[in-house]
Design an enzyme around this catalytic site. Structure first.
Site, mmCIF file in Angstrom:
data_model
loop_
_atom_site.group_PDB
_atom_site.id
_atom_site.type_symbol
_atom_site.label_atom_id
_atom_site.label_comp_id
_atom_site.label_asym_id
_atom_site.label_seq_id
_atom_site.Cartn_x
_atom_site.Cartn_y
_atom_site.Cartn_z
ATOM 1 N N ASP A 13 0.866 -1.177 0.000
ATOM 2 C CA ASP A 13 0.000 0.000 0.000
ATOM 3 C C ASP A 13 0.900 1.224 0.000
ATOM 4 O O ASP A 13 2.115 1.117 0.205
ATOM 5 C CB ASP A 13 -0.904 -0.017 1.237
ATOM 6 C CG ASP A 13 -1.881 1.158 1.284
ATOM 7 O OD1 ASP A 13 -2.305 1.611 0.203
ATOM 8 O OD2 ASP A 13 -2.211 1.620 2.384
ATOM 9 N N SER A 14 0.306 2.396 -0.183
ATOM 10 C CA SER A 14 1.082 3.629 -0.141
ATOM 11 C C SER A 14 1.570 3.926 1.272
ATOM 12 O O SER A 14 2.487 4.722 1.454
ATOM 13 C CB SER A 14 0.245 4.802 -0.653
ATOM 14 O OG SER A 14 -0.916 4.951 0.129
ATOM 15 N N CYS A 76 -4.364 -1.139 -1.957
ATOM 16 C CA CYS A 76 -4.516 0.308 -2.084
ATOM 17 C C CYS A 76 -5.521 0.555 -3.199
ATOM 18 O O CYS A 76 -5.343 0.044 -4.318
ATOM 19 C CB CYS A 76 -3.177 0.954 -2.419
ATOM 20 S SG CYS A 76 -3.261 2.703 -2.867
ATOM 21 N N GLU A 155 -4.478 9.014 10.194
ATOM 22 C CA GLU A 155 -3.071 8.883 10.556
ATOM 23 C C GLU A 155 -2.705 9.716 11.785
ATOM 24 O O GLU A 155 -1.709 9.440 12.453
ATOM 25 C CB GLU A 155 -2.185 9.223 9.360
ATOM 26 C CG GLU A 155 -2.356 8.214 8.240
ATOM 27 C CD GLU A 155 -1.249 8.241 7.206
ATOM 28 O OE1 GLU A 155 -0.378 9.120 7.277
ATOM 29 O OE2 GLU A 155 -1.253 7.356 6.334
ATOM 30 N N CYS A 187 -11.159 3.228 0.423
ATOM 31 C CA CYS A 187 -9.779 3.498 0.832
ATOM 32 C C CYS A 187 -9.512 2.641 2.061
ATOM 33 O O CYS A 187 -10.357 2.559 2.965
ATOM 34 C CB CYS A 187 -9.580 4.984 1.163
ATOM 35 S SG CYS A 187 -7.955 5.362 1.844
ATOM 36 N N HIS A 189 -7.672 3.081 4.528
ATOM 37 C CA HIS A 189 -7.586 3.818 5.803
ATOM 38 C C HIS A 189 -8.950 3.907 6.489
ATOM 39 O O HIS A 189 -9.030 3.981 7.723
ATOM 40 C CB HIS A 189 -7.094 5.250 5.570
ATOM 41 C CG HIS A 189 -5.621 5.395 5.448
ATOM 42 N ND1 HIS A 189 -4.913 4.925 4.360
ATOM 43 C CD2 HIS A 189 -4.704 5.975 6.273
ATOM 44 C CE1 HIS A 189 -3.635 5.221 4.523
ATOM 45 N NE2 HIS A 189 -3.487 5.856 5.672
#
Length: 269
Positions: A13-14, A76, A155, A187, A189
């Site tokens: 993933d990024s 991702c 994050e 996403c 996240h």
């Protein structure tokens, strides 16, 4: 047993978000060895061009292949939208993205044929979810919304903050007005703020977290190719990042189901 059965699965993933996918994979298949790569030097992918993202993902995939992975999961959404076809042309092992699995699950769950997708700017602009859903059922209406502030909020660890609630309400008010009954978290996240999203959109809308769907797709593909790890011991996990290993250990442990103790830095340029 095929000699590649014990080979690891590669997941990338990024940054941190793909750890939600890795967590789902480890829960479903605890015996599998896994190598995870987080491209933390280049996060986020969502605001970058297709060519730039594809360049990064090709280099990461080649790194994973050099480490003898038997399958690669592109954990991702932006990379899946932009780069999956290029990766499949250039990499000779099975590759799975997150978009197909999430789309199939959404189609199975919607009752009124109105589905919403939230994600990064790159994922939304690509129309990857809309195209995939329309392949399955052309009668479904898809409404998309980019939510670029969600990733930095996650994050920062602001999962239940009033600020997060305000941002969710701002981004999702139009989707709620469309009377969708299914919402895809486009996403990796976003599962970390799933409870806050559900609270602010109401319980009548079903939220689709594609991590679990991807895990089952991985298992099916491993079984199909006779690559499932059948050893008695639990799998071993290796973590690589392109920048800030210490930060990854701290934040990554919130995304993953276990504490991350060792992270190695590997530059991808």
């Amino acid at each position: 047993m095929n000699k590649k059965n014990n080979a690891p699965i590669g997941i990338f993933d990024s940054g941190f978000g793909g750890l939600t996918v890795m967590s789902a994979v480890t829960k479903l298949m605890p015996k599998e060895n896994i190598i995870y790569f987080g491209d933390t030097a280049h996060v986020p992918y969502g605001s970058k061009s297709k060519d730039v993202v594809t360049n990064f993902t090709l280099k990461i995939s080649k790194f994973l292949v050099q480490n003898n992975v038997k399958l690669i999961v592109v954990a991702c959404n932006t990379a899946s939208a932009f780069s999956l076809s290029a990766l499949k042309k250039n990499i000779k092992i099975p590759i799975i993205g997150v978009i197909k699995a999430g789309s199939k699950t959404a189609v199975l769950n919607t009752k009124n044929n109105k589905v919403a997708v939230i994600g990064t700017e790159g994922t939304v602009k690509s129309n990857a979810y809309t195209n995939e859903i329309k392949k399955i059922n052309k009668n479904i209406k898809v409404f998309s919304q980019a939510c670029p502030l969600f990733v930095p909020l996650v994050e920062e660890g602001w999962f239940n903050s009033p600020i997060t609630d305000d941002v969710i309400k701002f981004y999702l008010k139009n989707i709620i007005n469309k009377k969708v009954d299914t919402l895809i978290l486009g996403c990796t996240h976003y599962p970390l703020i799933k409870k806050s999203i559900q609270k602010n959109i109401g319980n009548k809308i079903k939220i689709i977290d594609s991590a679990t769907a991807v895990a089952y797709e991985v298992k099916d593909l491993l079984i199909k190719n006779n690559l499932l790890n059948n050893t008695k011991s639990n799998g071993k996990y290796s973590f690589y990042v392109s920048d800030s290993p210490d930060k990854f250990k701290t934040i990554g442990s919130k995304f993953f189901c276990k504490e991350i103790k060792t992270v190695k830095k590997m530059e991808i340029n």
